[in-house]
Write a protein that holds these residues in place. Structure first.
Motif, short mmCIF file in Angstrom:
data_model
loop_
_atom_site.label_atom_id
_atom_site.label_comp_id
_atom_site.label_asym_id
_atom_site.label_seq_id
_atom_site.Cartn_x
_atom_site.Cartn_y
_atom_site.Cartn_z
N PHE A 105 -54.70 31.99 62.61
CA PHE A 105 -53.63 31.01 62.49
C PHE A 105 -53.81 30.25 61.20
N LEU A 106 -52.71 30.11 60.44
CA LEU A 106 -52.77 29.47 59.13
C LEU A 106 -51.77 28.32 59.07
N ILE A 151 -57.82 26.72 67.95
CA ILE A 151 -57.04 26.36 66.76
C ILE A 151 -57.16 24.85 66.66
N ILE A 152 -57.54 24.36 65.47
CA ILE A 152 -57.84 22.94 65.31
C ILE A 152 -56.68 22.23 64.62
N PHE A 153 -56.21 21.17 65.26
CA PHE A 153 -55.13 20.36 64.70
C PHE A 153 -55.56 18.90 64.63
N LYS A 154 -54.96 18.18 63.69
CA LYS A 154 -55.03 16.72 63.74
C LYS A 154 -53.73 16.27 64.40
N VAL A 155 -53.82 15.39 65.38
CA VAL A 155 -52.60 14.92 66.05
C VAL A 155 -52.57 13.40 66.05
N LYS A 156 -51.36 12.87 66.14
CA LYS A 156 -51.15 11.43 66.30
C LYS A 156 -50.39 11.22 67.59
N ASN A 157 -50.81 10.24 68.39
CA ASN A 157 -50.06 9.93 69.61
C ASN A 157 -49.01 8.87 69.30
N SER A 158 -48.28 8.44 70.33
CA SER A 158 -47.17 7.50 70.09
C SER A 158 -47.68 6.13 69.65
N LEU A 191 -57.78 20.67 70.08
CA LEU A 191 -58.06 22.10 70.00
C LEU A 191 -57.16 22.84 70.99
N LEU A 192 -56.48 23.85 70.50
CA LEU A 192 -55.62 24.67 71.36
C LEU A 192 -56.14 26.10 71.38
N SER A 193 -55.76 26.84 72.41
CA SER A 193 -56.17 28.23 72.54
C SER A 193 -55.39 29.11 71.56
N SER A 246 -56.10 22.87 76.40
CA SER A 246 -56.38 22.10 75.19
C SER A 246 -57.63 21.27 75.40
N HIS A 247 -58.27 20.92 74.29
CA HIS A 247 -59.47 20.11 74.33
C HIS A 247 -59.32 18.95 73.36
N LYS A 248 -59.78 17.78 73.79
CA LYS A 248 -59.77 16.59 72.94
C LYS A 248 -60.88 15.67 73.41
N HIS A 249 -61.20 14.68 72.58
CA HIS A 249 -62.18 13.69 73.01
C HIS A 249 -61.57 12.80 74.10
N PRO A 250 -62.35 12.46 75.14
CA PRO A 250 -61.77 11.66 76.24
C PRO A 250 -61.25 10.28 75.82
N THR A 251 -61.72 9.75 74.69
CA THR A 251 -61.22 8.42 74.28
C THR A 251 -59.82 8.50 73.67
N PHE A 252 -59.37 9.69 73.36
CA PHE A 252 -58.01 9.86 72.81
C PHE A 252 -57.04 10.03 73.97
N GLU A 253 -56.18 9.03 74.15
CA GLU A 253 -55.30 9.03 75.33
C GLU A 253 -53.94 9.62 75.02
N ILE A 254 -53.58 10.60 75.83
CA ILE A 254 -52.23 11.15 75.74
C ILE A 254 -51.67 11.26 77.15
#
Ligand code: ZN
Length: 134
Positions: free
Chosen positions: A4-5, A19-26, A34-36, A44-52
């Motif tokens: 993936f590019l 697949i690694i992304f930078k994301v911003k929440n609302s 991280l997505l498959s 998906s995987h993220k750090h637990p302190t990041f709330e979505i």
């Protein structure tokens, strides 16, 4: 396995089985998500302190060049390039909405649709928007 590019810098977003992304929440907080690399696998995987929250619309960015990955076909869909084992490029569009399962993959001729929520986006025009990148 597919690679993936980023459509902007053409650098690799896939490392191992993620697949690694930078994301911003609302709330405009940023984190790595991280997505498959398997299309149709919405783990998906993220750090637990990041709330979505379910239904929240995230903004996806390339972690390397920071380009927004928002697609030009719908504001809820992000866009990345898929390079298959034969070196052929495909466009992949997936929902930026948490919990929404819709993915579209196309080689410019046919469109492969995955996910039970994909029907929400079938009204968009399939045609010259799907262009070849390589
Ligand atoms: Zn990039």
């Amino acid at each position: 396995m597919n690679d993936f590019l980023c459509p902007a810098c053409k650098k690799h977003l896939r490392v191992g089985d993620n697949i690694i992304f930078k994301v911003k929440n609302s709330k405009k907080n940023s984190a790595l998500l991280l997505l498959s690399p398997q299309i149709g696998n919405y783990t998906s995987h993220k750090h637990p302190t990041f709330e979505i929250q379910n239904g929240e619309s995230l903004e996806f960015y390339c972690p390397l060049c920071s380009a927004s990955l928002i697609s030009d076909i719908h504001k809820n869909l992000a866009h990345v390039l898929l390079l298959d084992e034969k070196g052929e490029s495909h466009n992949v569009y997936f929902s930026q909405v948490v919990g929404e399962h819709s993915t579209f993959e196309t080689d410019g001729e046919s469109v492969h649709i995955e996910g039970e929520d994909a029907g929400r986006y079938t009204y968009f025009k399939i045609g010259d928007k799907f262009r070849k990148y390589f």
